[in-house]
Design an enzyme around this catalytic site. Structure first.
Site, PDB file in Angstrom:
ATOM      1  N   ASP A   1       0.621  -1.285   0.037  1.00 34.04           N
ATOM      2  CA  ASP A   1      -0.144  -0.099   0.218  1.00 34.04           C
ATOM      3  C   ASP A   1       0.956   1.169   0.424  1.00 34.04           C
ATOM      4  O   ASP A   1       0.219   2.746  -0.042  1.00 34.04           O
ATOM      5  CB  ASP A   1      -0.679   0.075   1.095  1.00 34.04           C
ATOM      6  N   SER A   2       1.771   0.750  -0.061  1.00 36.42           N
ATOM      7  CA  SER A   2       3.177   2.475   0.707  1.00 36.42           C
ATOM      8  C   SER A   2       3.405   2.476  -1.203  1.00 36.42           C
ATOM      9  O   SER A   2       3.903   3.759  -1.939  1.00 36.42           O
ATOM     10  CB  SER A   2       4.266   2.157   0.762  1.00 36.42           C
TER      11      SER A   2
ATOM     12  N   ASP B   1      -0.926  -6.183  -0.391  1.00 33.89           N
ATOM     13  CA  ASP B   1      -1.101  -5.240   0.895  1.00 33.89           C
ATOM     14  C   ASP B   1      -2.978  -5.070   0.410  1.00 33.89           C
ATOM     15  O   ASP B   1      -2.927  -4.496  -0.173  1.00 33.89           O
ATOM     16  CB  ASP B   1       0.230  -4.356   0.435  1.00 33.89           C
TER      17      ASP B   1
ATOM     18  N   LYS C   1      -1.191  -9.586   2.294  1.00 39.74           N
ATOM     19  CA  LYS C   1      -0.528  -8.963   3.888  1.00 39.74           C
ATOM     20  C   LYS C   1      -1.731  -7.933   4.576  1.00 39.74           C
ATOM     21  O   LYS C   1      -2.385  -7.177   4.117  1.00 39.74           O
ATOM     22  CB  LYS C   1       0.516  -8.461   3.010  1.00 39.74           C
TER      23      LYS C   1
ATOM     24  N   GLU D   1      -2.054  -5.661   8.013  1.00 41.77           N
ATOM     25  CA  GLU D   1      -1.453  -4.643   9.356  1.00 41.77           C
ATOM     26  C   GLU D   1      -2.004  -5.223  10.652  1.00 41.77           C
ATOM     27  O   GLU D   1      -3.593  -5.275  10.831  1.00 41.77           O
ATOM     28  CB  GLU D   1      -0.900  -3.260   9.218  1.00 41.77           C
TER      29      GLU D   1
ATOM     30  N   GLU E   1       8.386  -4.316  11.791  1.00 39.81           N
ATOM     31  CA  GLU E   1       8.525  -3.044  11.214  1.00 39.81           C
ATOM     32  C   GLU E   1       9.389  -2.354  12.563  1.00 39.81           C
ATOM     33  O   GLU E   1       8.881  -2.614  13.074  1.00 39.81           O
ATOM     34  CB  GLU E   1       8.048  -2.483  10.099  1.00 39.81           C
TER      35      GLU E   1
END
Ligand code: KIV
Length: 282
Positions: free
Chosen positions: A64-65, A103, A133, A135, A200
């Site tokens: 999502d970056s 993501d 993925k 978070e 992270e």
């Protein structure tokens, strides 16, 4: 008349060669067992995906970056499922060997396991992702349902960019007694079925402790040398991004410099009437 290659990459394919053996979840687990470390990179388009695949990168993350590295947003929060789907499709179409992880963007999975399932299914069906993925330490129900449904999940703990406003900015996580919280979270997510845990921005010792505590691979970013794998955003790794960089980034090339020089040379040749030369004309 000889046929010309299509302009602007139209119809360009990176899959003209026979398929390679795909990296799959058990291979990553076996690498951990053998003590083999591996690298993961982000990719958001077909050419970088094919290039990193050719370089032997076993896992590509359509992060999502993309929000801040492709779409020009200030954070990862604004990017939507509909914006990420075509990027994932481009990467999974181009990667012949790498496992492609999509993501899940902010707001598309947190409300319930069911919401998470429906979003993940879109990435698998519409974009060809091999895994997703997500978070957060508290995503056990989401990981359980996806795993039960045949969708491999990489869990992301430590600093989680989608929660930067509640965390209070880019802060190292898991210092002191907080380390145990992250170790417990990694174990719970592993028990729920996560095939890997991305960690992270935690102290190196904590990254190593989490890695020893779980049988699935850990993927570190700013989590020290003790993780089973390492990930970087490709524009950081290759030096397309300039300016102040996070401490955990190492730049392996100066792609910004190369592109700037190439663009400058092109513009200068056009201005001088040197391009196109006879060999570029019909
Ligand atoms: O979206 C992303 O690029 C990430 C990084 C931590 C690798 O999640």
């Amino acid at each position: 008349m000889s046929e010309q290659p299509t302009p602007y990459g139209i119809g360009a394919t990176t899959t003209a060669q026979p398929p390679l053996k795909r990296i799959r979840i058990p291979h990553l687990r076996e690498m951990k067992e053998r003590g083999e470390k591996w690298a993961m990179l982000t990719a958001y388009d077909m050419y970088t995906a094919a290039t990193f695949d050719e370089a032997g990168i076993p896992v590509l993350l359509v992060g999502d970056s993309a929000s801040n590295n492709v779409l020009g947003n200030k954070t990862s929060l604004p990017v939507t499922v509909d914006e990420l789907l075509p990027l994932v499709r481009a990467v999974s179409g181009a990667a012949r060997r790498a496992l492609v992880v999509a993501d899940l963007p902010f707001g598309s999975y947190e409300a319930s396991a069911e919401q998470c399932f429906h979003t993940a299914v879109r990435f698998m069906k519409e974009a060809g992702a091999h895994a997703v993925k997500l978070e957060g330490e508290h995503m056990v129900p989401q990981v359980e349902l996806l795993t039960r449904s045949g969708i491999p999940v990489m869990a992301h703990i430590g600093f989680t960019p989608q929660a930067e406003h509640s965390i209070g900015g880019y802060r190292v996580q898991g210092r002191g007694e907080d380390a145990q919280r992250l170790v417990s979270a990694a174990k719970s997510l592993e028990a729920a079925g996560a095939f890997a845990v991305l960690v992270e921005m935690v102290p190196g010792g904590v990254g190593a402790q989490i890695t020893r505590s779980v049988a699935v691979p850990t993927v570190g970013i700013g989590a020290g040398n003790g993780c089973d794998a390492q990930v970087l955003v490709w524009q950081d790794m290759a030096g397309l991004r300039t300016g102040r960089l996070p401490r955990f980034v190492k730049q392996y090339a100066d792609v910004h410099g190369v592109l700037r020089e190439a663009a400058g040379d092109f513009a200068a040749e056009v201005a001088a009437g040197a391009f196109p030369a006879p060999e570029h004309s019909f």
